[in-house]
Scaffold this active site. Structure first.
Site, PDB file in Angstrom:
ATOM      1  N   GLN A  16       0.904  -1.107   0.015  1.00  0.00           N
ATOM      2  CA  GLN A  16      -0.411  -0.118  -0.038  1.00  0.00           C
ATOM      3  C   GLN A  16       0.933   1.223  -0.056  1.00  0.00           C
ATOM      4  O   GLN A  16       2.095   1.243  -0.259  1.00  0.00           O
ATOM      5  CB  GLN A  16      -1.592   0.271   0.982  1.00  0.00           C
ATOM      6  CG  GLN A  16      -1.663  -1.310   0.863  1.00  0.00           C
ATOM      7  CD  GLN A  16      -3.261  -1.025  -0.014  1.00  0.00           C
ATOM      8  OE1 GLN A  16      -3.286   0.472  -0.196  1.00  0.00           O
ATOM      9  NE2 GLN A  16      -3.887  -1.536   0.464  1.00  0.00           N
ATOM     10  N   CYS A  17       0.452   2.215  -0.274  1.00  0.00           N
ATOM     11  CA  CYS A  17       1.056   3.963  -0.344  1.00  0.00           C
ATOM     12  C   CYS A  17       1.522   4.099   1.292  1.00  0.00           C
ATOM     13  O   CYS A  17       0.547   3.331   2.370  1.00  0.00           O
ATOM     14  CB  CYS A  17       0.161   5.302  -0.778  1.00  0.00           C
ATOM     15  SG  CYS A  17       0.349   6.302   0.073  1.00  0.00           S
ATOM     16  N   PRO A  18       2.793   4.723   1.843  1.00  0.00           N
ATOM     17  CA  PRO A  18       3.582   4.354   0.171  1.00  0.00           C
ATOM     18  C   PRO A  18       4.477   3.943  -0.561  1.00  0.00           C
ATOM     19  O   PRO A  18       5.139   4.549  -1.386  1.00  0.00           O
ATOM     20  CB  PRO A  18       3.974   6.184   0.885  1.00  0.00           C
ATOM     21  CG  PRO A  18       4.715   5.359   2.149  1.00  0.00           C
ATOM     22  CD  PRO A  18       3.475   4.679   3.058  1.00  0.00           C
ATOM     23  N   MET A  19       4.624   2.540   0.146  1.00  0.00           N
ATOM     24  CA  MET A  19       5.216   1.856  -0.109  1.00  0.00           C
ATOM     25  C   MET A  19       6.007   1.762  -1.975  1.00  0.00           C
ATOM     26  O   MET A  19       6.797   1.620  -2.581  1.00  0.00           O
ATOM     27  CB  MET A  19       5.772   0.178  -0.536  1.00  0.00           C
ATOM     28  CG  MET A  19       4.607   0.217   1.564  1.00  0.00           C
ATOM     29  SD  MET A  19       6.210   1.083   2.246  1.00  0.00           S
ATOM     30  CE  MET A  19       8.146   0.377   1.710  1.00  0.00           C
TER      31      MET A  19
END
Lengths: 83, 198
Positions: A16-19
């Site tokens: 998920q964000c920010p990965m």
């Protein structure tokens, strides 16, 4: 799926964000000028995120974005070229 | 002159009024000074944040934005003040503190792991639930997010004044962070493209 040649791939599926952009950043830093990075993500927000990311990273250029199916899941594929 | 056309042009040039060179040079110099002054005031590619809150959800948002900005090539500064300092604590020390400072130390959480959420915390159950829900969605835990931000080179500064008021010592905070005052924040914030208060 069109065939765009790429040099390095980052698999950010399931993250998920920010990965996706964090992992993309790490790989992008090691690219040579002219090389292309391909990022696989399942996060639908990554489509807008990569468009925003290339606005901030001056030596990044978004070549293409595609949506495809892999293992029964929708995958967003981003191609980023190092200028 | 071998060519009438050239002769005509020469005459046209010679009839042009002579530019006032001294005045032009002066104007160029003025412009150069102005450009230099403007360049020195241009913001860096930087994001400055005040983390005032000690709520897990807000601190988490701060670290997500910080990591995202750092991953986009921005310099990031995070200034932790008041309740935000609790997110940076790694241990509790009471020796040598005033009664109020001791009470404050006992009643406030030590570190990200102990922070509650801003709504529906229910004595910590809400925070546990949020962590479980994040795990289910593949979102990194707040501690991993904070570590990632630091690995990406985010500058973390603890506010000296609120540390003094609350009786928090530098030894109680995580290692490798800086301590500073309002000018440290403003020094970075005035050169930033974006500033957030969380």
């Amino acid at each position: 799926m069109t065939q765009i040649t790429y040099d390095v791939e980052v698999d950010a599926r399931g993250l998920q964000c920010p990965m996706p952009i964090v992992n993309a950043r790490k790989a992008f830093q090691n690219l040579q000028s002219g090389q292309v990075l391909r990022v696989l993500a399942t996060d639908p927000g990554s489509v807008n995120d990569f468009q925003g990311w290339v606005k901030m990273v001056s030596d990044a250029e978004l070549v293409s974005q595609e949506t495809t199916e892999m293992d029964g899941k929708t995958v967003y594929v981003h191609y980023v070229r190092k200028k | 002159m071998t060519n009438g056309q050239v002769a005509l042009n020469d005459r046209a040039v010679s009839e042009m009024p002579l530019p006032d060179l001294a005045r032009l040079q002066e104007q160029i110099q003025q412009l150069q000074t102005q450009v230099e002054a403007m360049r020195s005031q241009m913001p860096d590619n930087r994001l400055a944040m005040v983390v005032f809150s000690g709520d897990l959800d807000r601190v988490l948002a701060a670290f997500v934005i910080a990591s995202g900005a750092a991953a986009s090539g921005m310099e990031v500064s995070m200034f932790f003040t008041f309740w935000g300092l609790t997110a940076l604590r790694q241990k509790r020390q009471s020796a040598g503190k005033t009664l109020f400072q001791k009470l404050m130390g006992w009643m406030t959480p030590v570190g990200l792991r102990r922070l509650g959420v801003s709504k529906m915390n229910f004595g910590g159950i809400g925070a546990k639930m949020l962590r479980a829900m994040m795990k289910q969605q593949g979102v990194p835990q707040p501690e991993e997010m904070a570590q990632m931000a630091r690995d990406l080179g985010v500058r973390i500064v603890a506010c000296q004044m609120s540390m003094d008021v609350m009786g928090i010592r530098k030894e109680e905070l995580i290692d490798g962070i800086e301590v500073g005052g309002v000018a440290t924040f403003l020094g970075d914030a005035t050169r930033s493209k974006a500033t957030l208060f969380i």
